[in-house]
Design a protein around this motif. Structure first.
Motif, short mmCIF file in Angstrom:
data_model
loop_
_atom_site.label_atom_id
_atom_site.label_comp_id
_atom_site.label_asym_id
_atom_site.label_seq_id
_atom_site.Cartn_x
_atom_site.Cartn_y
_atom_site.Cartn_z
N ALA A 66 0.84 -1.20 0.00
CA ALA A 66 0.00 0.00 0.00
C ALA A 66 0.87 1.25 0.00
O ALA A 66 0.56 2.25 -0.67
CB ALA A 66 -0.93 0.00 1.22
N GLY A 67 1.97 1.20 0.74
CA GLY A 67 2.89 2.33 0.78
C GLY A 67 3.52 2.61 -0.58
O GLY A 67 3.68 3.77 -0.98
N VAL A 68 3.86 1.54 -1.29
CA VAL A 68 4.42 1.70 -2.64
C VAL A 68 3.38 2.32 -3.56
O VAL A 68 3.68 3.21 -4.38
CB VAL A 68 4.89 0.34 -3.19
N LEU A 69 2.14 1.87 -3.45
CA LEU A 69 1.06 2.42 -4.27
C LEU A 69 0.89 3.91 -4.00
O LEU A 69 0.76 4.71 -4.95
CB LEU A 69 -0.25 1.67 -3.97
N ILE A 70 0.89 4.31 -2.73
CA ILE A 70 0.75 5.72 -2.38
C ILE A 70 1.92 6.53 -2.95
O ILE A 70 1.74 7.64 -3.48
CB ILE A 70 0.68 5.88 -0.85
N TYR A 71 3.13 5.97 -2.86
CA TYR A 71 4.30 6.67 -3.39
C TYR A 71 4.14 6.96 -4.87
O TYR A 71 4.37 8.09 -5.33
CB TYR A 71 5.56 5.84 -3.15
N ARG A 81 19.44 7.61 4.23
CA ARG A 81 20.02 6.26 4.23
C ARG A 81 19.42 5.30 3.21
O ARG A 81 19.99 4.24 2.97
CB ARG A 81 19.93 5.67 5.64
N VAL A 82 18.28 5.65 2.66
CA VAL A 82 17.63 4.77 1.67
C VAL A 82 17.62 5.49 0.33
O VAL A 82 16.93 6.49 0.15
CB VAL A 82 16.19 4.40 2.10
N SER A 83 18.39 4.97 -0.61
CA SER A 83 18.55 5.66 -1.90
C SER A 83 17.38 5.45 -2.84
O SER A 83 17.16 6.24 -3.75
CB SER A 83 19.85 5.19 -2.58
N ILE A 84 16.62 4.37 -2.65
CA ILE A 84 15.46 4.10 -3.50
C ILE A 84 14.21 4.59 -2.77
O ILE A 84 13.79 3.98 -1.77
CB ILE A 84 15.34 2.60 -3.82
N PRO A 85 13.57 5.66 -3.22
CA PRO A 85 12.48 6.29 -2.46
C PRO A 85 11.31 5.36 -2.13
O PRO A 85 10.76 5.41 -1.03
CB PRO A 85 12.04 7.45 -3.36
N TRP A 86 10.91 4.51 -3.08
CA TRP A 86 9.73 3.67 -2.82
C TRP A 86 10.00 2.57 -1.80
O TRP A 86 9.06 1.96 -1.28
CB TRP A 86 9.17 3.08 -4.12
N LEU A 87 11.28 2.35 -1.48
CA LEU A 87 11.60 1.38 -0.43
C LEU A 87 11.31 1.92 0.98
O LEU A 87 11.15 1.15 1.92
CB LEU A 87 13.08 0.98 -0.51
#
Length: 460
Positions: free
Chosen positions: A62-67, A263-269
């Motif tokens: 769901a978080g990935v979908l919102i992103y 610290r997290v380079s990939i935003p959707w992660l």
């Protein structure tokens, strides 16, 4: 000559009042209708999850979908409430029309899958987006557009909580610490009332809260004075704790967000990690009490805002767990407001403090309810009126003491980084000349880093 001036002045006053009434009423009706739809959908989503607990395990997806919703169509709407505040202070790109439907959908998604968030932010963004749209349709100038946006905040806030007067004062008070935008007084009051009436007309109801009647404890001075000064002292001490809880919440929201971004380079992660941590915490605690709004009980004996008004209705650390859940949810990209979780944090902290201080449980839950919110948003007047609207006026003095004390003890911090500092809470501090809470936060972070380096903790 004087009679003509007198007549002319009141003619223009009447013209001014009628003009703003005709402008604000349709805007507030639309905002109230959208908020009613939002509240209805939100209730459906929350209760659907109650019946399907496995949905929590889909929270990372769901978080990935919102992103991606915000990345593909959200654009500047990602800034949320801060965008509206910035637009009122410095009109520029405007508040996009898409903000209202996007934040509505993404907030419902957050709650459907168990994210710990609120609803005020969504209602305010709905109000700002719709107000901006009407402002363009009415071809309002820059000054009037600012007033309409402020009224949009009032309509959204008043409608979502059923507190029209609070909504009006909140909208005028939240923009700048230490100053109230009185030029928006009438539009905000109209918007708050009409927004609330519209929600009620759609058959959407709000949770009712109640402070139980309690007897004043006898003291040596009781024969001379009817006021309980010992209880007042307890309220002041508890309110300082409420203010510190406000500071902790705001600090954690901004701190966790900064931590993940660095610290997290990939935003959707980032929302994936946030969702996984929430799932892990829930499994570790063994109950879902700190998910979603925290108003309705998912199971018998659940810790909720209403349960906190009764003895044994909250665990000792319920307030801290809700703080962790909500700051993690919002900082990792899920959507919703902060205010209802702040109500939960305040009410449960008040419950805990009432036991420690031998004070009335429901009174302290109510004081925490409004005071933590006051400290986190820097709106002590609005929150005092919220106490009166929600709980009655009998304890108005305690409400004011709690909100004002929490306001000071939260420091120059808050959940809205775009909030201006018009009058500092205390002069001659490192924040007394800061322009915004964002600037104050940057100074605080720099100060903390210097102290860490000074004592050697930052050395390799």
């Amino acid at each position: 000559m004087n009679d003509k001036n007198f007549t002319s002045e009141y003619f223009f006053i009447l013209k001014h009042l009628l003009r703003w009434t005709f402008i604000i009423v349709p805007i507030a009706i639309v905002i109230g209708s959208m908020v009613a739809l939002f509240l209805w959908l939100l209730t459906l989503a929350i209760h659907f999850r109650f019946g399907h607990p496995y949905l929590l395990y889909l929270l990372p997806l769901a978080g990935v979908l919102i992103y991606f919703i915000y990345k593909l169509v959200g654009q500047s709407a990602e800034k949320g409430n801060n965008l509206i505040i910035d637009e009122i202070h410095n009109p520029g790109g405007g508040v996009p029309k898409r903000m209202a439907p996007i934040v509505l959908v993404t907030t419902v998604i957050t709650h459907l899958f168990g994210g710990s968030a609120g609803r005020e932010g969504t209602a305010v963004q709905i109000g700002g987006s719709i107000a901006q749209m009407f402002g363009k349709w009415f071809k309002l100038n820059e000054a009037d557009t600012r007033i309409v946006l402020t009224a949009g905040i009032a309509a959204g806030f008043g409608a979502v909580f059923g507190t029209p007067l609070t909504g009006a004062i909140f909208a005028m008070e939240v923009l700048t610490i230490g100053r109230i935008q009185y030029n928006a007084l009438l539009p905000c009051l109209i918007a708050g009332v009409i927004g609330d009436v519209t929600v009620a007309a759609w058959g959407v109801h709000h949770t009712a809260y109640h402070i139980d009647v309690f007897k004043l404890a006898p003291h040596w001075y009781s024969g001379y004075l009817s006021f309980d000064f010992v209880l007042l002292a307890k309220v002041i001490i508890a309110s300082a704790a409420f203010g510190l809880a406000s500071f902790l919440f705001a600090y954690m929201v901004h701190g966790i967000k900064s931590f993940f971004v660095k610290r997290v380079s990939i935003p959707w992660l980032i929302p994936v990690l946030g969702g996984l941590i929430i799932i892990g915490l829930t499994a570790l605690i063994g109950k879902p009490d700190y998910l979603s709004l925290g108003v309705d009980a998912e199971h018998a004996g659940a810790v909720t805002i209403p349960s906190a008004f009764h003895a044994g209705g909250a665990d000792t650390w319920s307030w801290l767990l809700k703080t962790i859940y909500t700051t993690l949810t919002l900082a990792t990209g899920f959507k919703g407001g902060e205010v209802t979780p702040l109500f939960y944090i305040g009410a449960t902290l008040g419950n805990t403090l009432s036991i420690l201080m031998d004070a009335p449980v429901s009174l302290f839950a109510a004081l925490g309810f409004i005071a933590v919110f006051a400290g986190a948003t820097n709106t002590p007047l609005a929150c005092t009126f919220m106490g009166i609207e929600l709980f009655g006026g009998e304890y108005a003095l305690f409400f004011a003491v709690a909100c004002f004390t929490a306001y000071f003890f939260s420091g120059h911090s808050g959940i809205y980084s775009a909030q201006r500092i018009g009058v500092p809470k205390v002069d001659d501090t490192q924040f007394s000349d800061a322009a915004t809470l964002q600037e104050a936060g940057s100074r605080r972070q720099g100060y903390i880093q210097k102290k860490i380096q000074k004592y050697g903790f930052g050395k390799e």
